[in-house]
Design a protein around this motif. Structure first.
Motif, PDB file in Angstrom:
ATOM      1  N   ILE A   1       0.818  -1.218   0.000  1.00  0.00           N
ATOM      2  CA  ILE A   1       0.000   0.000   0.000  1.00  0.00           C
ATOM      3  C   ILE A   1       0.848   1.264   0.000  1.00  0.00           C
ATOM      4  CG2 ILE A   1      -2.033  -1.075   1.037  1.00  0.00           C
ATOM      5  CD1 ILE A   1      -1.091   0.099   3.757  1.00  0.00           C
ATOM      6  N   ALA A   2       2.179   1.115   0.196  1.00  0.00           N
ATOM      7  CA  ALA A   2       3.068   2.278   0.211  1.00  0.00           C
ATOM      8  C   ALA A   2       4.509   1.777   0.240  1.00  0.00           C
ATOM      9  CB  ALA A   2       2.791   3.151   1.436  1.00  0.00           C
TER      10      ALA A   2
ATOM     11  N   SER B   1       5.766   6.950   1.571  1.00  0.00           N
ATOM     12  CA  SER B   1       4.869   7.401   0.510  1.00  0.00           C
ATOM     13  C   SER B   1       3.874   8.389   1.114  1.00  0.00           C
ATOM     14  CB  SER B   1       4.085   6.223  -0.062  1.00  0.00           C
ATOM     15  OG  SER B   1       4.927   5.327  -0.727  1.00  0.00           O
ATOM     16  N   PRO B   2       3.337   9.281   0.299  1.00  0.00           N
ATOM     17  CA  PRO B   2       2.305  10.190   0.834  1.00  0.00           C
ATOM     18  C   PRO B   2       1.045   9.417   1.224  1.00  0.00           C
ATOM     19  CG  PRO B   2       2.591  10.502  -1.537  1.00  0.00           C
ATOM     20  CD  PRO B   2       3.624   9.513  -1.100  1.00  0.00           C
ATOM     21  N   GLU B   3       0.266  10.019   2.095  1.00  0.00           N
ATOM     22  CA  GLU B   3      -1.000   9.417   2.529  1.00  0.00           C
ATOM     23  C   GLU B   3      -1.946   9.334   1.330  1.00  0.00           C
ATOM     24  OE1 GLU B   3      -2.424   9.255   6.107  1.00  0.00           O
ATOM     25  OE2 GLU B   3      -0.398   9.322   6.934  1.00  0.00           O
ATOM     26  N   THR B   4      -2.682   8.233   1.275  1.00  0.00           N
ATOM     27  CA  THR B   4      -3.669   8.005   0.219  1.00  0.00           C
ATOM     28  C   THR B   4      -4.898   7.373   0.876  1.00  0.00           C
ATOM     29  OG1 THR B   4      -3.010   5.723  -0.262  1.00  0.00           O
ATOM     30  CG2 THR B   4      -1.801   7.481  -1.428  1.00  0.00           C
ATOM     31  N   PRO B   5      -5.969   7.165   0.121  1.00  0.00           N
ATOM     32  CA  PRO B   5      -7.112   6.444   0.706  1.00  0.00           C
ATOM     33  C   PRO B   5      -6.741   5.032   1.186  1.00  0.00           C
ATOM     34  CG  PRO B   5      -7.814   7.591  -1.264  1.00  0.00           C
ATOM     35  CD  PRO B   5      -6.308   7.733  -1.203  1.00  0.00           C
ATOM     36  N   LEU B   6      -5.699   4.430   0.599  1.00  0.00           N
ATOM     37  CA  LEU B   6      -5.261   3.094   1.010  1.00  0.00           C
ATOM     38  C   LEU B   6      -4.222   3.112   2.122  1.00  0.00           C
ATOM     39  CD1 LEU B   6      -4.835   1.320  -2.452  1.00  0.00           C
ATOM     40  CD2 LEU B   6      -6.701   1.076  -0.818  1.00  0.00           C
ATOM     41  N   PHE B   7      -3.478   4.203   2.234  1.00  0.00           N
ATOM     42  CA  PHE B   7      -2.357   4.266   3.169  1.00  0.00           C
ATOM     43  C   PHE B   7      -2.483   5.446   4.124  1.00  0.00           C
ATOM     44  CE2 PHE B   7       2.016   5.982   3.955  1.00  0.00           C
ATOM     45  CZ  PHE B   7       2.363   5.077   4.928  1.00  0.00           C
ATOM     46  N   SER B   8      -2.605   5.117   5.384  1.00  0.00           N
ATOM     47  CA  SER B   8      -2.641   6.119   6.440  1.00  0.00           C
ATOM     48  C   SER B   8      -1.647   5.688   7.513  1.00  0.00           C
ATOM     49  CB  SER B   8      -4.047   6.220   7.030  1.00  0.00           C
ATOM     50  OG  SER B   8      -4.015   6.963   8.222  1.00  0.00           O
ATOM     51  N   LYS B   9      -0.674   6.539   7.809  1.00  0.00           N
ATOM     52  CA  LYS B   9       0.347   6.191   8.809  1.00  0.00           C
ATOM     53  C   LYS B   9      -0.276   5.900  10.175  1.00  0.00           C
ATOM     54  CE  LYS B   9       3.009   9.767   7.903  1.00  0.00           C
ATOM     55  NZ  LYS B   9       4.137  10.716   7.974  1.00  0.00           N
TER      56      LYS B   9
END
Length: 175
Positions: free
Chosen positions: A10-11, A28-36
């Motif tokens: 996802i990142a 990677s930047p935050e996306t709808p799939l990837f949230s730190k």
């Protein structure tokens, strides 16, 4: 690669190799799939052992998790360059009955351990805090002393209040 619990990439994450190079960590930047704040590094690789043992080890960074897995500590994960969040705690609660925090022994790591233990308590979870007792990060400790010594430190994990008192008595700021 950063994978979710299902194993999907996802990142991506990177770490600077030279001292003083900035940023030290880059995701990677935050996306709808990837949230730190909802993702734990190493979770896909750790879940089989976490499910089997009912315990999870929360470390501070990628290199700690990689070293832990290389030394057979396959129930280790880490937040992604951010403080542990309530979202992390809710996720961990679903899988782990026995959660141990082991962050770096520096002031930032001590502060992060205290904050994280408070987040877990707010989530209705009891955690323990392991202390390496010296200025080595978990990955450095494993490489220097090995798995047996590391396991001994995990077995000595303390109640969060005991951890705070111990840090205060050692004169470590932030506790």
């Amino acid at each position: 690669p950063i994978r979710n619990a299902a194993g999907d990439v996802i990142a991506f994450a990177g770490r600077a190799l030279d001292d003083g190079q900035q940023p030290k960590y880059l995701n990677s930047p935050e996306t709808p799939l990837f949230s730190k704040r909802r993702t734990l590094y190493g979770i896909h690789e750790a879940l089989p052992q976490v499910r089997k043992e009912g315990r999870m080890l929360i470390l501070e960074g990628y290199m700690d998790v990689i070293a832990a897995h290389q030394h057979g500590v396959t129930f280790a994960v880490a937040p992604l360059g951010t403080a542990l969040s309530a979202d992390h705690a809710a996720f961990i609660k679903r899988y782990s009955k026995d959660t141990i925090l082991m962050f770096d022994a520096d002031e930032a790591g001590i502060n992060a351990s205290v904050r994280a233990s408070d987040i877990f308590m707010d989530a209705g979870m009891y955690v323990k805090v392991a202390d390496l007792g010296e200025s080595l990060d978990p990955d450095e400790y494993l490489n220097e002393y090995g798995r047996e010594a590391f396991d001994a430190k995990l077995a000595q994990a303390a109640d969060p209040l005991e951890f705070r008192i111990s840090a205060l008595l050692r004169g470590q700021p932030g506790a």
